[in-house]
Structure formats: structure tokens, C-alpha cells
Design a protein around this motif. Structure first.
Motif, mmCIF file in Angstrom:
data_model
loop_
_atom_site.group_PDB
_atom_site.id
_atom_site.type_symbol
_atom_site.label_atom_id
_atom_site.label_comp_id
_atom_site.label_asym_id
_atom_site.label_seq_id
_atom_site.Cartn_x
_atom_site.Cartn_y
_atom_site.Cartn_z
ATOM 1 N N ARG A 1 26.789 -0.861 45.032
ATOM 2 C CA ARG A 1 28.037 -0.293 44.512
ATOM 3 C C ARG A 1 29.224 -1.226 44.729
ATOM 4 O O ARG A 1 30.219 -1.133 44.025
ATOM 5 C CB ARG A 1 28.292 1.065 45.167
ATOM 6 N N ARG A 2 29.120 -2.110 45.703
ATOM 7 C CA ARG A 2 30.222 -3.045 45.958
ATOM 8 C C ARG A 2 30.244 -4.198 44.951
ATOM 9 O O ARG A 2 31.239 -4.893 44.825
ATOM 10 C CB ARG A 2 30.090 -3.631 47.366
ATOM 11 N N TRP A 3 29.108 -4.396 44.258
ATOM 12 C CA TRP A 3 28.987 -5.572 43.408
ATOM 13 C C TRP A 3 28.765 -5.257 41.942
ATOM 14 O O TRP A 3 28.946 -6.140 41.095
ATOM 15 C CB TRP A 3 27.811 -6.444 43.904
ATOM 16 N N CYS A 4 28.340 -4.048 41.629
ATOM 17 C CA CYS A 4 27.916 -3.745 40.263
ATOM 18 C C CYS A 4 28.770 -2.632 39.660
ATOM 19 O O CYS A 4 29.175 -1.699 40.350
ATOM 20 C CB CYS A 4 26.450 -3.305 40.243
ATOM 21 N N ARG A 5 29.007 -2.751 38.362
ATOM 22 C CA ARG A 5 29.682 -1.686 37.646
ATOM 23 C C ARG A 5 28.700 -0.545 37.369
ATOM 24 O O ARG A 5 27.510 -0.762 37.213
ATOM 25 C CB ARG A 5 30.248 -2.209 36.319
ATOM 26 N N GLY A 6 29.233 0.673 37.273
ATOM 27 C CA GLY A 6 28.389 1.811 36.949
ATOM 28 C C GLY A 6 27.579 2.287 38.139
ATOM 29 O O GLY A 6 27.796 1.898 39.284
ATOM 30 N N THR A 7 26.603 3.143 37.860
ATOM 31 C CA THR A 7 25.789 3.749 38.904
ATOM 32 C C THR A 7 24.427 3.072 38.984
ATOM 33 O O THR A 7 23.940 2.496 38.009
ATOM 34 C CB THR A 7 25.587 5.246 38.639
ATOM 35 N N THR A 8 23.852 3.154 40.158
ATOM 36 C CA THR A 8 22.509 2.643 40.389
ATOM 37 C C THR A 8 21.619 3.810 40.788
ATOM 38 O O THR A 8 21.956 4.572 41.698
ATOM 39 C CB THR A 8 22.506 1.585 41.505
ATOM 40 N N THR A 9 20.500 3.957 40.127
ATOM 41 C CA THR A 9 19.571 5.040 40.420
ATOM 42 C C THR A 9 18.625 4.623 41.531
ATOM 43 O O THR A 9 18.081 3.521 41.513
ATOM 44 C CB THR A 9 18.752 5.399 39.169
ATOM 45 N N VAL A 10 18.443 5.482 42.517
ATOM 46 C CA VAL A 10 17.470 5.216 43.575
ATOM 47 C C VAL A 10 16.101 5.684 43.117
ATOM 48 O O VAL A 10 15.900 6.868 42.825
ATOM 49 C CB VAL A 10 17.857 5.919 44.888
ATOM 50 N N VAL A 11 15.185 4.750 43.007
ATOM 51 C CA VAL A 11 13.777 5.055 42.747
ATOM 52 C C VAL A 11 12.986 4.344 43.841
ATOM 53 O O VAL A 11 12.894 3.119 43.837
ATOM 54 C CB VAL A 11 13.318 4.583 41.357
ATOM 55 N N PRO A 12 12.429 5.064 44.790
ATOM 56 C CA PRO A 12 11.811 4.407 45.949
ATOM 57 C C PRO A 12 10.492 3.735 45.615
ATOM 58 O O PRO A 12 9.886 3.992 44.571
ATOM 59 C CB PRO A 12 11.593 5.571 46.924
ATOM 60 N N ASN A 13 10.059 2.871 46.526
ATOM 61 C CA ASN A 13 8.706 2.355 46.444
ATOM 62 C C ASN A 13 7.718 3.508 46.594
ATOM 63 O O ASN A 13 8.052 4.558 47.154
ATOM 64 C CB ASN A 13 8.458 1.326 47.550
ATOM 65 N N GLY A 14 6.516 3.279 46.108
ATOM 66 C CA GLY A 14 5.518 4.336 46.156
ATOM 67 C C GLY A 14 4.193 3.870 46.709
ATOM 68 O O GLY A 14 3.955 2.672 46.907
ATOM 69 N N LEU A 15 3.328 4.832 46.957
ATOM 70 C CA LEU A 15 1.973 4.565 47.421
ATOM 71 C C LEU A 15 0.976 5.293 46.522
ATOM 72 O O LEU A 15 1.261 6.404 46.049
ATOM 73 C CB LEU A 15 1.776 5.074 48.852
ATOM 74 N N PRO A 16 -0.193 4.708 46.297
ATOM 75 C CA PRO A 16 -1.233 5.435 45.551
ATOM 76 C C PRO A 16 -1.760 6.596 46.379
ATOM 77 O O PRO A 16 -1.710 6.578 47.618
ATOM 78 C CB PRO A 16 -2.307 4.367 45.325
ATOM 79 N N THR A 17 -2.268 7.598 45.718
ATOM 80 C CA THR A 17 -2.772 8.773 46.435
ATOM 81 C C THR A 17 -3.914 8.414 47.377
ATOM 82 O O THR A 17 -4.114 9.081 48.401
ATOM 83 C CB THR A 17 -3.243 9.843 45.437
ATOM 84 N N ALA A 18 -4.646 7.331 47.075
ATOM 85 C CA ALA A 18 -5.757 6.929 47.940
ATOM 86 C C ALA A 18 -5.280 6.445 49.303
ATOM 87 O O ALA A 18 -6.085 6.356 50.244
ATOM 88 C CB ALA A 18 -6.566 5.826 47.261
ATOM 89 N N ALA A 19 -3.996 6.132 49.443
ATOM 90 C CA ALA A 19 -3.474 5.630 50.714
ATOM 91 C C ALA A 19 -3.202 6.744 51.718
ATOM 92 O O ALA A 19 -2.888 6.466 52.882
ATOM 93 C CB ALA A 19 -2.196 4.840 50.480
ATOM 94 N N PHE A 20 -3.323 8.016 51.303
ATOM 95 C CA PHE A 20 -2.977 9.128 52.172
ATOM 96 C C PHE A 20 -4.220 9.701 52.854
ATOM 97 O O PHE A 20 -5.287 9.793 52.251
ATOM 98 C CB PHE A 20 -2.292 10.239 51.373
ATOM 99 N N ARG A 21 -4.035 10.072 54.120
ATOM 100 C CA ARG A 21 -5.109 10.741 54.840
ATOM 101 C C ARG A 21 -5.338 12.122 54.247
ATOM 102 O O ARG A 21 -4.393 12.812 53.864
ATOM 103 C CB ARG A 21 -4.749 10.909 56.314
ATOM 104 N N HIS A 22 -6.593 12.535 54.204
ATOM 105 C CA HIS A 22 -6.911 13.877 53.734
ATOM 106 C C HIS A 22 -6.850 14.894 54.868
ATOM 107 O O HIS A 22 -6.639 16.082 54.631
ATOM 108 C CB HIS A 22 -8.291 13.898 53.083
ATOM 109 N N GLU A 23 -7.042 14.424 56.112
ATOM 110 C CA GLU A 23 -6.996 15.304 57.267
ATOM 111 C C GLU A 23 -5.969 14.771 58.251
ATOM 112 O O GLU A 23 -5.830 13.554 58.405
ATOM 113 C CB GLU A 23 -8.362 15.377 57.955
ATOM 114 N N PRO A 24 -5.249 15.650 58.946
ATOM 115 C CA PRO A 24 -4.306 15.171 59.967
ATOM 116 C C PRO A 24 -5.050 14.396 61.052
ATOM 117 O O PRO A 24 -6.169 14.764 61.433
ATOM 118 C CB PRO A 24 -3.697 16.458 60.522
ATOM 119 N N PRO A 25 -4.475 13.320 61.563
ATOM 120 C CA PRO A 25 -5.146 12.553 62.618
ATOM 121 C C PRO A 25 -5.167 13.339 63.923
ATOM 122 O O PRO A 25 -4.349 14.230 64.149
ATOM 123 C CB PRO A 25 -4.281 11.297 62.747
ATOM 124 N N ARG A 26 -6.103 12.993 64.777
ATOM 125 C CA ARG A 26 -6.167 13.624 66.096
ATOM 126 C C ARG A 26 -5.153 12.933 67.008
ATOM 127 O O ARG A 26 -5.181 11.712 67.166
ATOM 128 C CB ARG A 26 -7.574 13.494 66.673
#
Length: 397
Positions: free
Chosen positions: A173-198
């Protein structure tokens, strides 16, 4: 939609995701966290994807096909790129993009890929994934000065921007005109645990993943904190993953010269799949980085349900950890708060369980199926803006 991704990419990983038969014949590419999985996600959603990237392993542009993706690869010089401000790399990115018919270019980072795309004929969305002034502050050298000048030039030219975090958006915002949309980095669904860790077992294995042994990545402070952790927990082990953290690497040499190598496993570089496997054997993840534009390794640890200790002032990390609701935030500039944060988790299984569940729930917000629709909306907007600017046949301006 016909989308071109212009970005550094781990090409063998993309092949493992889309077409394993292409893995052995594909150049290594330049890496780039998340870009291979973004391409795979766009393909799965029915987009016609072209990838323009660079590699040190070739001397002239080549064309590969990985699954349904056309991959155009240009050469990336191993040395002296900064002397002409990456002119050859910028030119080849522009030329490769101009050779294809697409609706929109999605360029990542604000350097040779974005500048090459912005010099071409296609409407371009630029995703800002780091902040050059912060990098220069931690690594003050001529190379980073050149990168800083490239980022400023990109921001002056780009009209469509996304940022990977509010931390980056605030600086834009200090350097650019207009608004900047936040779109975060992502992870594939395969990267997620299916069960909570012990998390009821005693804490015996700490893990940290860093891309370099440098002032900004701050592994040295973690190494200084580790003896106090061992004094309290006994036979605990710290595994360090990443470039510069392998056997005989900079991290190990530094640690041995300071008498801080006991109990430390210097594992070095690993593939993304290997990192996730090691995370599943760890009890606590420690992120000592002083400043992060996003924090991909933190997100990966969250997706595996690991309790995280990280910096309360480390750029986007507090936002990623939901301001401490999904992780333990400490002052990572000093060894004592790091050791205290780890010991607090080690002594409180209920807290570890709570943070593990919160981290996993928070991480699911960043799964690619939840993130990519925001990019798709940006693609439509950029393409429509470019179409509105075109002069209809028979009209003059």
C-alpha cells in the motif's frame, strides 16, 4: 480459462503430481514453494494451463509436456545474472509467453518472471511473494540491491497484484496505487493429516526447516537455545532440514565451532514429500525465522498437526498462526524465549493437543480448493480489464 503460470517451479515434483513418466526427462527447474501444486490444482479444475519457467540445466529454450500442461523452459544462467539485471532471463520469459495464445498470465514473485511477463503482450496478474527491502536488511549485498530495484520496477509497472499475506499487502500500500487482494499460498489436500497426531507422548524430537543458514533464517539462535532444552528434557533431538543444514554444511560447521552440535541431526535438503514424512515423526516444530512474507514450512507443519513455536514479530507468521491461537509465539531474536516456548509445550500435553487441533483447523483454510477460487476471480477480472481496453474493429483512438 487459458492460463499461463510464469514462475520458478520444482519440475520433477510437478511430474510426480501429473505424469510420473516425465520425471526422469524433466530438468530440475528452480524450485519455488507451492507453484507446482498450484499448477496441478488449476489442471484439476479444468483450466488449460501453460507453464513458463527457467532451469540451470539447459542452454536454450525447450518444450516439454507434463500431463496436459505445456511446459516452456528457458535457460537460467548459473552466474552473473545480476550484472545485467537478469536481462537474458527476462527476455526469454517474455519471448516464451508471447509465443502462446492465452487469456491471462499469472506471474509469481516480482523479479525476472514478472518483469518478463509485464513486457509481453498478455494481461498479467503478479503475485507478490516476498518483500525485497526486508531481504536486503537481513542480507545486505549487491545482489539483493539488484533484486530490490527489480521489485520496485515491477511494482511501478504492474496494474493487477495479489499478496500472499496481509503483511505483504500492508507494505504494498505504500508503493502501489489502488488495492491489493490477499490470496494466500496454499497446500494440496494430500499434505494434510487425516488423523490428529498423538501428542501425549513425551517430547523427544524437535524439527526445524529453513531454506538457508543465514541471519534472517536465524537457525543460530535456535542452536543456542537447544542446550537449555536438553538440560531440562534430557535425551531430546533437534533435526535441521534445508539447504546449508546438511552434514558438513554451514550450520553444522558453525554449531561445532561453538560447541552446539550435541543432539542435533543435520539432515540437509529434502524433497517436499520427505519433509512431510519427517514432520510426522516430530513432536514440536520450531520456526526461528526473523521475518517471513508467508511461512510455507510453518503451514506445512500446521497441516501435519504439529505444535509450532515461532516468532511473534516474524512478518506474516503471527497471522498464519492466528495470533497465537494456533501456535506458541515467542521472541525468536533471543535463545531464552525459544527454549522457554519449547519447554512450555513439552511440559503441557493438553496445551500441545489444543495447539495441534487449532493448527490443523487453521491450516485447512489454506488448502488449495479453498484458495484457488480467489485466483480464478482475479484471472477473470484481469482478462475482462484487458478486453475492455481493446479498441473494437473500425474504431480509432
Amino acid at each position: 480459462m487459458r492460463v499461463a503460470i510464469a514462475a520458478p517451479v520444482d519440475l520433477p515434483r510437478l511430474a510426480r503430481l501429473l505424469d510420473r513418466s516425465a520425471e526422469q526427462t524433466t530438468p530440475a527447474g528452480l524450485g519455488g514453494p507451492g507453484t507446482a501444486t498450484l499448477v496441478a490444482e488449476l489442471v484439476s479444475r479444468g483450466h488449460d494451463v501453460t507453464l513458463v519457467t527457467l532451469s540451470r540445466e539447459i542452454g536454450r529454450p525447450v518444450h516439454r509436456r507434463i500431463g496436459t500442461v505445456d511446459v516452456l523452459i528457458g535457460p537460467y544462467r548459473p552466474r552473473h545474472r545480476a550484472r545485467d539485471v537478469f536481462r537474458q532471463e527476462r527476455d526469454v520469459v517474455r519471448t516464451l509467453l508471447d509465443s502462446v495464445d492465452i487469456d491471462v498470465v499469472h506471474a509469481h514473485w516480482t523479479y525476472e518472471f514478472a518483469l518478463g511477463a509485464l513486457a509481453g503482450r498478455h494481461p498479467t496478474l503478479v503475485t507478490v511473494r516476498d518483500w525485497a527491502p526486508a531481504i536486503l536488511r537481513h542480507q545486505p549485498d549487491a545482489y539483493r540491491m539488484v533484486r530490490l530495484s527489480m521489485q520496485y520496477r515491477c511494482l511501478a509497472k504492474a496494474r493487477h497484484l495479489t499478496a500472499v499475506s496481509p503483511y505483504i499487502a500492508d507494505r504494498l500500500r505504500r508503493w502501489c496505487r489502488g488495492t491489493t487482494t490477499v490470496v494466500p499460498n496454499g497446500l494440496p489436500t494430500a499434505a494434510f493429516r487425516h488423523e490428529p497426531p498423538r501428542v501425549q507422548q513425551p517430547v523427544r524430537r524437535l524439527l526445524s526447516v529453513n531454506s538457508a543458514f543465514s541471519k534472517g533464517k536465524n537457525t543460530a539462535t535456535l542452536l543456542r537455545a537447544f542446550p537449555a532444552i536438553r538440560d531440562q528434557l534430557g535425551d531430546v533431538e533437534l533435526t535441521l532440514i534445508g539447504s546449508g543444514h546438511g552434514p558438513g554444511g554451514r550450520a553444522e560447521r558453525w554449531a561445532r565451532s561453538h560447541g552446539l552440535a550435541d543432539g542435533v541431526v543435520f539432515a540437509g535438503f529434502m524433497s517436499a514429500e520427505q519433509v512431510l514424512a519427517v514432520m510426522d515423526t516430530a513432536d514440536v516444530f520450531v520456526a526461528p525465522t526473523l521475518e517471513e512474507s508467508f511461512g510455507m514450512t510453518v503451514l506445512e507443519a500446521m497441516a501435519r498437526g504439529l505444535p509450532v513455536v515461532a516468532g511473534r514479530s516474524s512478518g506474516a507468521v503471527p497471522w498464519l498462526l492466528d495470533l497465537g491461537r494456533a501456535g506458541e509465539l515467542v521472541d525468536v531474536r533471543r535463545p531464552k524465549p525459544i527454549s522457554q516456548g519449547v519447554l512450555r509445550l513439552a511440559r503441557n500435553a493438553d496445551l500441545r493437543a489444543q495447539l495441534s487441533q487449532q493448527a490443523l483447523a487453521r491450516a485447512r483454510l489454506f488448502a488449495w480448493p479453498n484458495v484457488v477460487p480467489a485466483y480464478e476471480a482475479q484471472y477473470e477480472q484481469v482478462a475482462q480489464s484487458a478486453s475492455a481496453l481493446r479498441v473494437p474493429p473500425g474504431r480509432t483512438v
